[in-house]
Design an enzyme around this catalytic site. Structure first.
Site, PDB file in Angstrom:
ATOM      1  N   GLU A   1       0.842  -1.191   0.000  1.00 10.46           N
ATOM      2  CA  GLU A   1       0.000   0.000   0.000  1.00 10.46           C
ATOM      3  C   GLU A   1       0.883   1.248   0.000  1.00 10.46           C
ATOM      4  O   GLU A   1       1.823   1.346   0.776  1.00 10.46           O
ATOM      5  CB  GLU A   1      -0.917  -0.021   1.234  1.00 10.46           C
TER       6      GLU A   1
ATOM      7  N   CYS B   1       5.862   4.827   9.137  1.00 10.49           N
ATOM      8  CA  CYS B   1       6.414   4.061   8.006  1.00 10.49           C
ATOM      9  C   CYS B   1       7.895   4.313   7.733  1.00 10.49           C
ATOM     10  O   CYS B   1       8.695   3.373   7.808  1.00 10.49           O
ATOM     11  CB  CYS B   1       5.602   4.348   6.751  1.00 10.49           C
TER      12      CYS B   1
HETATM   13  P1  NAD Z   1      -2.172   0.293  12.682  1.00  8.98           P
HETATM   14  O1  NAD Z   1      -1.379  -0.012  13.885  1.00  8.98           O
HETATM   15  O2  NAD Z   1      -2.868   1.603  12.550  1.00  8.98           O
HETATM   16  O3  NAD Z   1      -3.298  -0.847  12.479  1.00  8.98           O
HETATM   17  C1  NAD Z   1      -3.103  -2.203  12.683  1.00  8.98           C
HETATM   18  C2  NAD Z   1      -4.369  -2.793  13.278  1.00  8.98           C
HETATM   19  O4  NAD Z   1      -4.239  -4.227  13.345  1.00  8.98           O
HETATM   20  C3  NAD Z   1      -4.670  -2.332  14.699  1.00  8.98           C
HETATM   21  O5  NAD Z   1      -5.989  -1.804  14.751  1.00  8.98           O
HETATM   22  C4  NAD Z   1      -4.542  -3.603  15.544  1.00  8.98           C
HETATM   23  O6  NAD Z   1      -5.423  -3.634  16.651  1.00  8.98           O
HETATM   24  C5  NAD Z   1      -4.881  -4.660  14.518  1.00  8.98           C
HETATM   25  N1  NAD Z   1      -4.437  -6.012  14.856  1.00  8.98           N
HETATM   26  C6  NAD Z   1      -3.291  -6.409  15.465  1.00  8.98           C
HETATM   27  N2  NAD Z   1      -3.246  -7.742  15.560  1.00  8.98           N
HETATM   28  C7  NAD Z   1      -4.382  -8.220  15.006  1.00  8.98           C
HETATM   29  C8  NAD Z   1      -4.925  -9.509  14.807  1.00  8.98           C
HETATM   30  N3  NAD Z   1      -4.274 -10.583  15.207  1.00  8.98           N
HETATM   31  N4  NAD Z   1      -6.134  -9.628  14.212  1.00  8.98           N
HETATM   32  C9  NAD Z   1      -6.817  -8.542  13.812  1.00  8.98           C
HETATM   33  N5  NAD Z   1      -6.344  -7.286  13.967  1.00  8.98           N
HETATM   34  C10 NAD Z   1      -5.148  -7.116  14.559  1.00  8.98           C
HETATM   35  O7  NAD Z   1      -1.177   0.069  11.450  1.00  8.98           O
HETATM   36  P2  NAD Z   1      -1.239   0.767  10.002  1.00  8.98           P
HETATM   37  O8  NAD Z   1      -0.647   2.133  10.069  1.00  8.98           O
HETATM   38  O9  NAD Z   1      -2.601   0.604   9.436  1.00  8.98           O
HETATM   39  O10 NAD Z   1      -0.198  -0.141   9.215  1.00  8.98           O
HETATM   40  C11 NAD Z   1      -0.498  -1.477   8.840  1.00  8.98           C
HETATM   41  C12 NAD Z   1       0.551  -1.922   7.836  1.00  8.98           C
HETATM   42  O11 NAD Z   1       0.473  -1.124   6.645  1.00  8.98           O
HETATM   43  C13 NAD Z   1       1.991  -1.798   8.317  1.00  8.98           C
HETATM   44  O12 NAD Z   1       2.749  -2.844   7.774  1.00  8.98           O
HETATM   45  C14 NAD Z   1       2.438  -0.480   7.694  1.00  8.98           C
HETATM   46  O13 NAD Z   1       3.833  -0.425   7.495  1.00  8.98           O
HETATM   47  C15 NAD Z   1       1.724  -0.512   6.369  1.00  8.98           C
HETATM   48  N6  NAD Z   1       1.478   0.810   5.777  1.00  8.98           N
HETATM   49  C16 NAD Z   1       1.071   1.837   6.559  1.00  8.98           C
HETATM   50  C17 NAD Z   1       0.809   3.072   5.981  1.00  8.98           C
HETATM   51  C18 NAD Z   1       0.380   4.234   6.822  1.00  8.98           C
HETATM   52  O14 NAD Z   1       0.433   5.360   6.307  1.00  8.98           O
HETATM   53  N7  NAD Z   1      -0.041   4.053   8.054  1.00  8.98           N
HETATM   54  C19 NAD Z   1       0.960   3.253   4.589  1.00  8.98           C
HETATM   55  C20 NAD Z   1       1.345   2.156   3.823  1.00  8.98           C
HETATM   56  C21 NAD Z   1       1.605   0.928   4.426  1.00  8.98           C
END
Ligand code: NAD
Length: 441
Positions: free
Chosen positions: A150, A262
């Site tokens: 993403e 990130c």
């Molecule tokens: P985040 O911490 O906001 O969200 C992750 C969610 O997963 C949390 O709500 C958590 O409670 C949940 N979770 C944890 N364990 C779980 C399980 N076993 N079952 C169900 N849910 C569970 O993280 P994010 O910022 O959304 O990032 C997620 C991924 O996407 C990461 O790898 C990040 O590097 C990538 N990413 C993030 C962005 C960004 O801008 N935030 C952009 C591109 C890619």
């Protein structure tokens, strides 16, 4: 199509909502009971411009649902996105325990054909690992694992998701490829590409993109620091450079170091991946070192001006989120700057348009949280500008002067024109530009 999104954070909620917006049925899963409860009640859990309208519409029309029950979600969906955290592990590599834990759960739940899609940022080889775990209990004719990194940016995540510059899909399965094409076609109607490639290249693309952007920022931060030493103005240099079509104007703004959830972790993880293969990725090691230093540059300037002991000094802070238009404070420069100022004895009065709840959880009552940007200036010895929210760009300088004890600004984002701010009577320190104005009496 019927979709499940496992992990309903910044990426999961935007992904789920935007896929519902194009007519799919989406069920989002999270282990955080409180979060799911709030989402079910119609309460949005993150601040992201434009998201609430889509969230509300798609929830109301029954296309967007939330659950803590992974089985319910997997049973109802053919396409399963993993939007789980991949935080840095102890050695800097991405911690894959969330992904692998869910892969294990999936291996007990899949009974008919599903596509499992890694949307989290994961090191090269992860799709194969996820495949291997699921294959322990499920015939590999019943599932495919796809890498679909993403690229959304927080603050403009909805726009980025609905109109991506490109979609990257790593798979060698023709069946998965067709489903992914069908799913993403509504988002690329203007002709932006969907690149199909192998899983490893897709995983690498995400790290390469983020690491390049972090390198570009760090390069400009180094140019800015040098500009200060040689008496050049980095804003002029930036414009002169950026109008070269080979360079481009975007992502050349110097500041106080990159932050967010990130860049810091992804640069670290790519350097770790390289080290694990025996390759010394020297440019990334330099980028990490530069950023570690740049995060403290504003606090260093404040201490250079007032002295190392800041007891009795009050610093007003504008902006806490790691960038504007988000409430996300993960790895925000504000955290490092405020910790340094507190350690030197300063009193902190802070304001951010959206990140107050998150910052409160982080600092508790160690800092004063203000209702608006002006309250943060009452009796302040100086203002430090950390996040470039639009609302800080044209404040009432008159009111600021009336409220502040000393008319001194340390601007980590170069919001103001040098001549204009000096005319307003402030002593103004910024990044990569000369300090202007008179020292207050
Ligand atoms: P985040 O911490 O906001 O969200 C992750 C969610 O997963 C949390 O709500 C958590 O409670 C949940 N979770 C944890 N364990 C779980 C399980 N076993 N079952 C169900 N849910 C569970 O993280 P994010 O910022 O959304 O990032 C997620 C991924 O996407 C990461 O790898 C990040 O590097 C990538 N990413 C993030 C962005 C960004 O801008 N935030 C952009 C591109 C890619």
């Amino acid at each position: 199509m019927n979709l499940a999104v496992i992990g309903t954070g910044y990426v999961g909620l935007v992904t789920g909502t935007c896929f519902a917006e194009t007519g799919n049925n989406v069920i989002c899963v999270d282990i955080d009971v409180n979060k799911v409860e709030r989402l079910r009640k119609g309460e949005i859990t993150i601040f992201e411009p434009g998201l609430e309208t889509l969230f509300e519409r798609n929830s109301r029309q029954g296309r967007l649902k939330f659950t803590t029950d992974i089985k319910e979600a997997v049973d109802s969906a053919q396409i399963i996105f993993l939007a789980l955290p991949t935080p840095p592990g102890g050695d800097g590599s991405a911690d894959l325990s969330y992904i692998m834990g869910v892969a294990k759960q999936l291996s007990h739940l899949i009974t008919e054909y599903k596509v499992i899609i890694d949307k989290s940022t994961v090191p090269v080889g992860t799709a194969e690992k996820v495949h291997a775990i699921i294959a322990e209990n499920v015939s590999d004719t019943l599932f495919d694992v796809v890498s679909n990194p993403e690229f959304l940016r927080e603050g403009v995540a909805v726009e980025d998701f609905l109109k991506p510059d490109r979609v990257v899909i790593g798979t060698d399965s023709e069946r998965a490829r067709k489903l992914m094409k069908q799913l993403y076609e509504p988002f690329v109607r203007q002709g932006n590409p969907i690149y199909f490639m192998d899983e490893r290249s897709a995983e690498m693309t995400k790290y390469a993109a983020n690491s390049y952007l972090a390198t570009r920022i760090s390069f400009m931060n180094e140019i800015a620091n040098l500009c200060e030493k040689v008496g050049a103005n980095v804003d002029m240099v930036r414009m002169g450079m950026g109008s070269d079509s080979r360079i481009g104007k975007r992502f050349l703004f110097p500041g106080i170091g990159y932050g967010g959830s990130c860049f810091p972790k992804d640069v670290q993880a790519l350097a770790r991946t390289a080290a694990d293969t025996g390759y010394d990725f020297r440019i990334l090691n330099a980028v990490m070192g530069i950023n570690d230093k740049q995060r403290y540059i504003l606090a260093d300037k404040i201490k250079a001006y007032f002295g190392d002991d800041l007891s009795g000094r009050t610093i007003g802070i504008w902006g806490l989120a790691f960038k504007p238009n988000t409430d996300d404070i993960r790895e925000a420069p504000a955290l490092y700057i405020i910790e340094t100022l507190l350690a030197a004895g300063a009193t902190i009065k802070a304001f951010d348009p959206e990140a107050m709840d998150n910052i409160k959880k982080y600092f508790g009552d160690r800092i004063q949280l203000c209702q608006d940007q002006y309250e943060a200036l009452i009796n302040a010895d100086a203002l430090a500008i950390i996040t470039e929210w639009s609302v800080f760009r044209t404040p009432s300088f008159q009111v600021m002067k009336e409220l502040m004890k000393h008319d001194v600004i340390f601007d980590g984002r170069n919001l103001y024109d040098l001549e204009a701010i000096a005319d307003h009577g402030f002593l103004y320190h910024s990044i990569g530009r000369e300090t202007v104005g008179n020292k207050p009496a």
